[in-house]
Write an enzyme that holds these catalytic residues in place. Sequence first.
Site, PDB file in Angstrom:
ATOM      1  N   GLY A  11       0.829  -1.203   0.000  1.00 44.03           N
ATOM      2  CA  GLY A  11       0.000   0.000   0.000  1.00 44.03           C
ATOM      3  C   GLY A  11       0.859   1.246   0.000  1.00 44.03           C
ATOM      4  O   GLY A  11       1.804   1.361   0.791  1.00 44.03           O
ATOM      5  N   CYS A  12       0.543   2.170  -0.898  1.00 47.17           N
ATOM      6  CA  CYS A  12       1.341   3.395  -0.993  1.00 47.17           C
ATOM      7  C   CYS A  12       0.421   4.599  -1.178  1.00 47.17           C
ATOM      8  O   CYS A  12       0.517   5.332  -2.148  1.00 47.17           O
ATOM      9  CB  CYS A  12       2.354   3.269  -2.126  1.00 47.17           C
ATOM     10  N   GLY A  16       1.539   5.265   3.323  1.00 47.83           N
ATOM     11  CA  GLY A  16       2.583   4.475   2.656  1.00 47.83           C
ATOM     12  C   GLY A  16       3.557   5.352   1.871  1.00 47.83           C
ATOM     13  O   GLY A  16       4.767   5.097   1.848  1.00 47.83           O
ATOM     14  N   VAL A  34      19.754   0.944  13.064  1.00 51.15           N
ATOM     15  CA  VAL A  34      19.334  -0.464  13.124  1.00 51.15           C
ATOM     16  C   VAL A  34      20.529  -1.396  13.374  1.00 51.15           C
ATOM     17  O   VAL A  34      20.409  -2.430  14.041  1.00 51.15           O
ATOM     18  CB  VAL A  34      18.599  -0.840  11.816  1.00 51.15           C
ATOM     19  N   ARG A  47      -2.613  -0.278  -8.460  1.00 48.00           N
ATOM     20  CA  ARG A  47      -2.477   0.161  -9.863  1.00 48.00           C
ATOM     21  C   ARG A  47      -1.080   0.738 -10.068  1.00 48.00           C
ATOM     22  O   ARG A  47      -0.861   1.943  -9.863  1.00 48.00           O
ATOM     23  CB  ARG A  47      -3.527   1.242 -10.155  1.00 48.00           C
ATOM     24  N   GLU A 127       1.921   0.636  16.378  1.00 51.34           N
ATOM     25  CA  GLU A 127       1.818   1.930  17.066  1.00 51.34           C
ATOM     26  C   GLU A 127       0.986   2.939  16.262  1.00 51.34           C
ATOM     27  O   GLU A 127       0.282   3.781  16.840  1.00 51.34           O
ATOM     28  CB  GLU A 127       3.231   2.490  17.293  1.00 51.34           C
ATOM     29  N   VAL A 130      -3.262   3.520  16.641  1.00 51.72           N
ATOM     30  CA  VAL A 130      -3.994   4.339  17.612  1.00 51.72           C
ATOM     31  C   VAL A 130      -3.250   5.648  17.846  1.00 51.72           C
ATOM     32  O   VAL A 130      -2.071   5.650  18.205  1.00 51.72           O
ATOM     33  CB  VAL A 130      -4.186   3.601  18.959  1.00 51.72           C
ATOM     34  N   GLY A 132      -2.168   7.989  15.855  1.00 54.10           N
ATOM     35  CA  GLY A 132      -1.132   8.368  14.889  1.00 54.10           C
ATOM     36  C   GLY A 132       0.273   8.415  15.444  1.00 54.10           C
ATOM     37  O   GLY A 132       0.823   7.406  15.891  1.00 54.10           O
ATOM     38  N   LYS A 203     -10.079   1.659  17.935  1.00 49.89           N
ATOM     39  CA  LYS A 203      -8.945   2.110  18.739  1.00 49.89           C
ATOM     40  C   LYS A 203      -9.203   1.854  20.224  1.00 49.89           C
ATOM     41  O   LYS A 203      -8.287   1.455  20.963  1.00 49.89           O
ATOM     42  CB  LYS A 203      -8.679   3.595  18.475  1.00 49.89           C
TER      43      LYS A 203
HETATM   44  N1  LIG Z   1      -4.380   8.438   7.099  1.00 49.01           N
HETATM   45  C1  LIG Z   1      -4.163   8.458   8.416  1.00 49.01           C
HETATM   46  O1  LIG Z   1      -4.111   9.535   9.055  1.00 49.01           O
HETATM   47  C2  LIG Z   1      -3.985   7.198   9.168  1.00 49.01           C
HETATM   48  C3  LIG Z   1      -4.194   5.961   8.591  1.00 49.01           C
HETATM   49  N2  LIG Z   1      -4.015   4.820   9.328  1.00 49.01           N
HETATM   50  C4  LIG Z   1      -4.217   3.506   8.732  1.00 49.01           C
HETATM   51  O2  LIG Z   1      -3.203   3.287   7.774  1.00 49.01           O
HETATM   52  C5  LIG Z   1      -3.714   2.481   6.704  1.00 49.01           C
HETATM   53  C6  LIG Z   1      -3.537   3.218   5.383  1.00 49.01           C
HETATM   54  O3  LIG Z   1      -4.221   4.450   5.466  1.00 49.01           O
HETATM   55  P1  LIG Z   1      -4.080   5.552   4.313  1.00 49.01           P
HETATM   56  O4  LIG Z   1      -2.684   5.612   3.831  1.00 49.01           O
HETATM   57  O5  LIG Z   1      -4.708   6.774   4.861  1.00 49.01           O
HETATM   58  O6  LIG Z   1      -5.027   4.933   3.215  1.00 49.01           O
HETATM   59  P2  LIG Z   1      -5.037   5.236   1.627  1.00 49.01           P
HETATM   60  O7  LIG Z   1      -6.398   4.872   1.163  1.00 49.01           O
HETATM   61  O8  LIG Z   1      -4.534   6.603   1.350  1.00 49.01           O
HETATM   62  O9  LIG Z   1      -3.955   4.191   1.088  1.00 49.01           O
HETATM   63  C7  LIG Z   1      -4.199   2.828   0.943  1.00 49.01           C
HETATM   64  C8  LIG Z   1      -3.512   2.391  -0.331  1.00 49.01           C
HETATM   65  O10 LIG Z   1      -3.597   0.977  -0.443  1.00 49.01           O
HETATM   66  C9  LIG Z   1      -3.798   0.698  -1.835  1.00 49.01           C
HETATM   67  N3  LIG Z   1      -4.388  -0.648  -1.996  1.00 49.01           N
HETATM   68  C10 LIG Z   1      -5.680  -1.002  -1.853  1.00 49.01           C
HETATM   69  N4  LIG Z   1      -5.828  -2.318  -2.108  1.00 49.01           N
HETATM   70  C11 LIG Z   1      -4.612  -2.788  -2.422  1.00 49.01           C
HETATM   71  C12 LIG Z   1      -4.109  -4.050  -2.811  1.00 49.01           C
HETATM   72  N5  LIG Z   1      -4.925  -5.104  -2.904  1.00 49.01           N
HETATM   73  N6  LIG Z   1      -2.787  -4.196  -3.066  1.00 49.01           N
HETATM   74  C13 LIG Z   1      -1.956  -3.133  -2.959  1.00 49.01           C
HETATM   75  N7  LIG Z   1      -2.375  -1.889  -2.615  1.00 49.01           N
HETATM   76  C14 LIG Z   1      -3.688  -1.724  -2.347  1.00 49.01           C
HETATM   77  C15 LIG Z   1      -4.731   1.797  -2.307  1.00 49.01           C
HETATM   78  O11 LIG Z   1      -4.672   1.937  -3.710  1.00 49.01           O
HETATM   79  C16 LIG Z   1      -4.145   3.003  -1.579  1.00 49.01           C
HETATM   80  O12 LIG Z   1      -3.165   3.661  -2.313  1.00 49.01           O
HETATM   81  C17 LIG Z   1      -5.161   2.184   7.063  1.00 49.01           C
HETATM   82  O13 LIG Z   1      -5.218   0.975   7.770  1.00 49.01           O
HETATM   83  C18 LIG Z   1      -5.530   3.346   7.993  1.00 49.01           C
HETATM   84  O14 LIG Z   1      -6.573   3.029   8.871  1.00 49.01           O
HETATM   85  C19 LIG Z   1      -3.618   4.854  10.638  1.00 49.01           C
HETATM   86  C20 LIG Z   1      -3.404   6.048  11.261  1.00 49.01           C
HETATM   87  C21 LIG Z   1      -3.604   7.319  10.593  1.00 49.01           C
HETATM   88  N1  LIG Z   2      -9.112   8.427  10.195  1.00 47.85           N
HETATM   89  C1  LIG Z   2      -8.282   8.411  11.355  1.00 47.85           C
HETATM   90  C2  LIG Z   2      -6.843   8.344  10.957  1.00 47.85           C
HETATM   91  C3  LIG Z   2      -5.977   7.987  12.075  1.00 47.85           C
HETATM   92  O1  LIG Z   2      -6.107   6.958  12.731  1.00 47.85           O
HETATM   93  C4  LIG Z   2      -8.528   9.668  12.190  1.00 47.85           C
HETATM   94  O2  LIG Z   2      -9.186  10.575  11.687  1.00 47.85           O
HETATM   95  O3  LIG Z   2      -8.086   9.683  13.346  1.00 47.85           O
HETATM   96 NA    NA Z   3       0.361   5.941  18.118  1.00 47.25          NA
END
Ligand SMILES: NC(=O)C1=CN([C@@H]2O[C@H](COP(=O)(O)OP(=O)(O)OC[C@H]3O[C@@H](n4cnc5c(N)ncnc54)[C@H](O)[C@@H]3O)[C@@H](O)[C@H]2O)C=CC1
Ligand SMILES: N[C@@H](CC=O)C(=O)O
Ligand code: NA
Length: 431
Positions: A11-12, A16, A34, A47, A127, A130, A132, A203
């Site tokens: 995931g990027c 990512g 490290v 994609r 980490e 929950v 961030g 969380k």
């Molecule tokens: N955005 C935030 O502030 C925070 C996000 N998280 C967690 O981090 C994770 C990622 O969040 P975001 O980066 O915000 O989401 P995002 O939606 O921006 O990124 C997810 C990426 O995964 C890709 N993806 C989906 N299915 C896939 C597959 N089968 N193979 C490869 N790539 C695939 C998508 O195309 C997308 O680019 C989630 O679990 C979210 O709950 C946790 C804390 C904060």
């Molecule tokens: N969607 C979440 C992202 C972080 O966990 C939030 O708004 O706190």
């Molecule tokens: Na944290």
Amino acid sequence: MTEPVKVALLGCGTVGSEVTRILLDDPGELAARVGAPVELAGIAVRRPDKHPELPQHLVTSDATALIDSDVDIVVELIGGIDPVRDWLLSALRKGRSVVTGNKALLSEHGSELAEAADESGADLYYEAAVAGAIPLLRPLRESLAGDRITRVMGIVNGTTNFILSAMDSTGAGYAETLDEATRLGYAEADPTADVDGYDAASKAAILASLAFHSRVTAADVHREGIAGISSSDITAAKSLGRTVKLLSICERVTEEDGSESVSARVHPVMIPKSHQLAGVGGAFNAVYVEAEAAGQLMFYGQGAGGAPTASAVLGDLVSAARNKVAGGRGPRESAHAALPVRPMGQTPTRYHVSLDVADKPGVLAQVAQVFAAHGVSISTVRQRDRRSTASLVVVTHQAPDAALRSTVDEIDKLDVVREVVSVMRVEGEAE
Ligand SMILES: NC(=O)C1=CN([C@@H]2O[C@H](COP(=O)(O)OP(=O)(O)OC[C@H]3O[C@@H](n4cnc5c(N)ncnc54)[C@H](O)[C@@H]3O)[C@@H](O)[C@H]2O)C=CC1
Ligand SMILES: N[C@@H](CC=O)C(=O)O
Ligand code: NA
């Protein structure tokens, strides 16, 4: 030369891409921390054609092949349950350590993942899942492992805090503020997970599990979101010197027979403007931890967004990589206490109830009688006359939540009550 620690990134997106940037930015510094080079072995994206900015030799659409290749650590930043659950279980069973920010997955399948990690001796770190950037889970799992935690309470969803802060300070509308939170990368892929409280409930389940050495799932957490919060709720709170926050509250409770259980809930709460959580604005998070020996601790910082969340991911990645270099694993989490979860109806809470009532004699007595009949004691009552109606604001003392709910239901049916304008739980004393 020490063998490199090889990392697969799944995931990027918002998070990512920031992890990739930091990993590729200064590899020498990371290697020094490290004790071995950290090599990004591949980046799985859905994609590849949508990622011209990435080093193309690293990009693949085949996540399973990347996990099965010769990697040491899998960093998962896709989110959701399927197909990620199977991928991470498979990685852990093969002895690859896993770093993830996926609270939805952990709050439902955390025990299965932790068992797989225990069996193969791999690390499972999360980490970022929950609050961030805030170091919170490692302190709960390690620093406070010798203490007895009694309460974990705070703001753990950045998106809803961003929305509520804007509604309170500028009077901005709900929908436009949610769009802004999504644009800034705070909201989940499906933002209803934020506004309906699912994200905060996940969380809370993770926090309660670690704090109370038990397994609490998202389904165990009482959940109410902010979709029903109107400008009249915000105005009602302001008139009482309060503000509205979505709080996650996890408590260790002692039942009448002396046994212990866990109470875990997420819902909007009116808190006094003087409360420390009232000043937590935007996408910031803040969490209080109370422990018997430590007393009260407060954790505060950026709870959402790409770069802050990537900081937590990198911290976990460095820890897991150091453990690989040392040939061991980090401290495991314990769930031996296996405390049951107390139903919300039995949990003591306090309510604020704002009513429009007929302006005639005996109304206050009728309303007070309903509270008394349900064993709910009133703390304060304010009445303000309008032309043909009056506004009545009641704040209660603590009572079981079920008693408070049925009180409100019955009051709503009284002929003299024109409208139940606002009902919300309250925490803390307003001055
Ligand atoms: N955005 C935030 O502030 C925070 C996000 N998280 C967690 O981090 C994770 C990622 O969040 P975001 O980066 O915000 O989401 P995002 O939606 O921006 O990124 C997810 C990426 O995964 C890709 N993806 C989906 N299915 C896939 C597959 N089968 N193979 C490869 N790539 C695939 C998508 O195309 C997308 O680019 C989630 O679990 C979210 O709950 C946790 C804390 C904060
Ligand atoms: N969607 C979440 C992202 C972080 O966990 C939030 O708004 O706190
Ligand atoms: Na944290």
